[in-house]
Scaffold this motif. Structure first.
Motif, PDB file in Angstrom:
ATOM      1  N   SER A 186      -7.601   5.869   7.772  1.00  0.00           N
ATOM      2  CA  SER A 186      -8.637   5.481   8.914  1.00  0.00           C
ATOM      3  C   SER A 186      -9.216   6.604   9.509  1.00  0.00           C
ATOM      4  CB  SER A 186      -7.624   4.997  10.105  1.00  0.00           C
ATOM      5  OG  SER A 186      -6.560   5.879  10.576  1.00  0.00           O
TER       6      SER A 186
ATOM      7  N   LYS B 148      -7.023   0.606   2.447  1.00  0.00           N
ATOM      8  CA  LYS B 148      -5.686   0.305   2.013  1.00  0.00           C
ATOM      9  C   LYS B 148      -5.448   0.990   0.525  1.00  0.00           C
ATOM     10  CE  LYS B 148      -3.684  -3.454   3.570  1.00  0.00           C
ATOM     11  NZ  LYS B 148      -3.523  -4.694   3.676  1.00  0.00           N
TER      12      LYS B 148
ATOM     13  N   GLU C 245      -8.508  -5.947   5.668  1.00  0.00           N
ATOM     14  CA  GLU C 245      -7.289  -6.082   5.371  1.00  0.00           C
ATOM     15  C   GLU C 245      -7.032  -6.700   3.655  1.00  0.00           C
ATOM     16  OE1 GLU C 245      -4.406  -6.213   6.903  1.00  0.00           O
ATOM     17  OE2 GLU C 245      -5.439  -5.331   8.590  1.00  0.00           O
TER      18      GLU C 245
ATOM     19  N   TYR D 282      -0.299   4.157   1.181  1.00  0.00           N
ATOM     20  CA  TYR D 282      -0.747   4.569   2.503  1.00  0.00           C
ATOM     21  C   TYR D 282      -2.093   3.951   2.858  1.00  0.00           C
ATOM     22  CZ  TYR D 282      -3.805   7.807  -0.595  1.00  0.00           C
ATOM     23  OH  TYR D 282      -4.440   8.276  -1.502  1.00  0.00           O
ATOM     24  N   GLU D 283      -2.478   4.191   4.174  1.00  0.00           N
ATOM     25  CA  GLU D 283      -3.813   3.623   4.611  1.00  0.00           C
ATOM     26  C   GLU D 283      -4.768   5.024   5.205  1.00  0.00           C
ATOM     27  OE1 GLU D 283      -3.372   0.844   7.533  1.00  0.00           O
ATOM     28  OE2 GLU D 283      -2.498  -0.802   6.068  1.00  0.00           O
TER      29      GLU D 283
ATOM     30  N   PRO E 118       0.915  -0.971  -0.131  1.00  0.00           N
ATOM     31  CA  PRO E 118       0.095   0.009  -0.093  1.00  0.00           C
ATOM     32  C   PRO E 118       0.919   1.436  -0.137  1.00  0.00           C
ATOM     33  CG  PRO E 118      -0.682  -1.489   1.650  1.00  0.00           C
ATOM     34  CD  PRO E 118       0.257  -1.934   1.237  1.00  0.00           C
TER      35      PRO E 118
ATOM     36  N   LYS F 264     -10.505   0.446   7.501  1.00  0.00           N
ATOM     37  CA  LYS F 264      -9.397   1.281   6.923  1.00  0.00           C
ATOM     38  C   LYS F 264      -9.696   1.125   5.592  1.00  0.00           C
ATOM     39  CE  LYS F 264      -6.045  -2.334   8.014  1.00  0.00           C
ATOM     40  NZ  LYS F 264      -4.804  -2.713   8.431  1.00  0.00           N
TER      41      LYS F 264
END
Length: 448
Positions: free
Chosen positions: A82, A110, A332, A79-80, A77, A108
């Motif tokens: 949240s 991804k 995930e 970035y993530e 990734p 979240k």
């Protein structure tokens, strides 16, 4: 008054958009536009790449007869997102994703590098080029004429044309496959409903012409194989192009009664069978059916973070319990990328009723697949959110959702359709005929 009668009457006052584009505009297809009408170039920031044909052949890791391997399995990734950094990225997110991030602990997004993998057979590109200068909306926007096989409106002028591009996009010619669906309760409990399905797409056949098409888009049927209490139930659908001229025909076989019953209506917000009351009929495949209940507004095109290249969710290395978590699909395994999407808003027409008074669609410019839908209730509040997680079934090739999800924010339940990780892959080489989709064939099968 019956809402279907009201809807029929309302269609008589809807305006008709003449959608065929001039030849000089159609010549852009395959030049600055892709053969299906997307912007060929990338964005100025370089975060959306140019379209270079999409996936043109299966990756070396793909084994025929097995689930599709991930061409991007080694990527990490970028970035993530949240709840903590939601404000930073809110302009790139749908209202549904913003709600999930703000209210669902652990959710979240991804974000991975963007890949414009969409591709179609060459004849779809050719037929789309032909459709561009002859396809028009008819029946007050409730049907299309002058189109077959390809996308009808590759250079759309309004929101209704974009919706028709989704409805009539290429999805293969005929398919046989088995998938599972589940209504997941807030605490995480669910029962898998396994369905063996067959579809024959009349509209997309290579030799189909507008003159020969008639009023059929496709034929569809499924048989429930588990759980035991539902096993043997079946559904048969004849999908019509102009559903005001002729409503779709649908038959239901109930194993316990051993009889076939013609469904008087299966449309709009009637509940789709075997979905535990969660999925409306017109939400199947993200949206389908007659568009006459809504006023359609094209809000433009935006760069947004959307589910894309969702091969991880499709993997045969996953068990269903790894995907289905309490309140949400396991984040995930989600993959999101920055892409350009058409944004179309449907607002319920005055005097009509539907569970959703407003629907905001986010439509992939490269494939015309609806990727996300924000859904608003009678009070105008965001209550539901749909996601379609697409992959390129690159042996065909065709872009389609491998998993579709509907979240109900009030009940904190969600519904998933398309779980096939532990099933045989879709068989796009399957051959069938329209006569195999008759109600009499359904009755004969039920008496065996």
């Amino acid at each position: 008054m019956n809402r279907y009668v009201v809807a029929l009457g309302s269609c008589l006052v809807m305006g008709v958009a003449v959608a065929a584009v001039p030849e000089d505009q159609a010549q852009r297809l395959g030049k600055d536009l892709t053969p299906l009408g997307a912007e060929k170039g990338g964005n100025s920031a370089g975060t959306i790449p140019p379209w270079a044909g999409g996936i043109l052949q299966p990756p070396a890791s793909y084994v025929e007869g097995k689930q599709h391997t991930d061409p991007f399995a080694q990527e990490q990734p970028l970035y993530e997102i949240s709840a903590e950094n939601l404000d930073t990225y809110s302009e790139l997110l749908s209202q549904g994703h913003q709600y999930l991030l703000a209210n669902y602990p652990g959710y979240k997004i991804k974000v991975f590098p963007s890949h414009r993998t969409a591709s179609s057979p060459d004849y779809i590109y050719q037929r789309t080029r032909e459709n561009a200068t002859r396809a028009e909306l008819i029946s007050r926007g409730n049907g299309v004429t002058g189109a077959a096989a390809g996308v009808p409106f590759p250079i759309p002028g309004d929101g209704l044309e974009v919706i028709w591009n989704h409805i009539l996009r290429y999805r293969g010619n005929s398919i046989r496959f088995t998938t599972n669906q589940a209504a997941v309760h807030r605490g995480g409990n669910y029962t898998l409903v396994r369905q063996a399905k067959e579809i024959l797409f009349e509209y997309g056949q290579p030799e189909m012409t507008p003159e020969e098409l008639g009023n059929k888009i496709f034929y569809y049927k499924y048989d429930v194989t588990s759980p035991a209490k539902l096993a043997g139930n079946a559904l048969l659908v004849h999908e019509t192009l102009d559903q005001i001229l002729s409503l779709r025909s649908a038959w239901r076989y109930t194993a316990g009664q051993r009889r076939v019953r013609r469904l008087p209506v299966l449309a709009y917000d009637d509940i789709s069978p075997d979905t535990d009351g969660m999925l409306t009929t017109d939400s199947v495949d993200m949206y389908n059916g007659a568009p006459n209940l809504y006023e359609w507004n094209l809000l433009g095109k935006r760069e947004m973070l959307v589910p894309y290249n969702s091969y991880a969710l499709h993997s045969d290395q996953l068990e269903y319990e790894q995907i289905l978590q309490p309140k949400m699909v396991n984040p995930e395994y989600g993959r999101y990328e920055l892409h350009r999407v058409w944004v179309v808003e449907g607002s319920l027409r005055d005097g009509l009723s539907h569970r959703y008074t407003k629907r905001r669609f986010y439509v992939d410019e490269d494939s015309w697949q609806i990727l996300m839908v924000d859904l608003y209730n009678e009070e105008g509040e965001l209550q539901y959110f749909q996601e379609g997680h697409p992959i390129n079934y690159y042996e065909v090739p065709v872009v389609a959702s491998t998993l579709e999800v509907l979240y109900n924010f009030d009940s904190e339940r969600y519904f998933v359709d398309g779980l096939d990780n532990q099933e045989s892959p879709y068989d796009f080489s399957f051959k069938t005929r329209s006569r195999n989709f008759s109600s009499s064939a359904m009755r004969r099968k039920g008496t065996k």
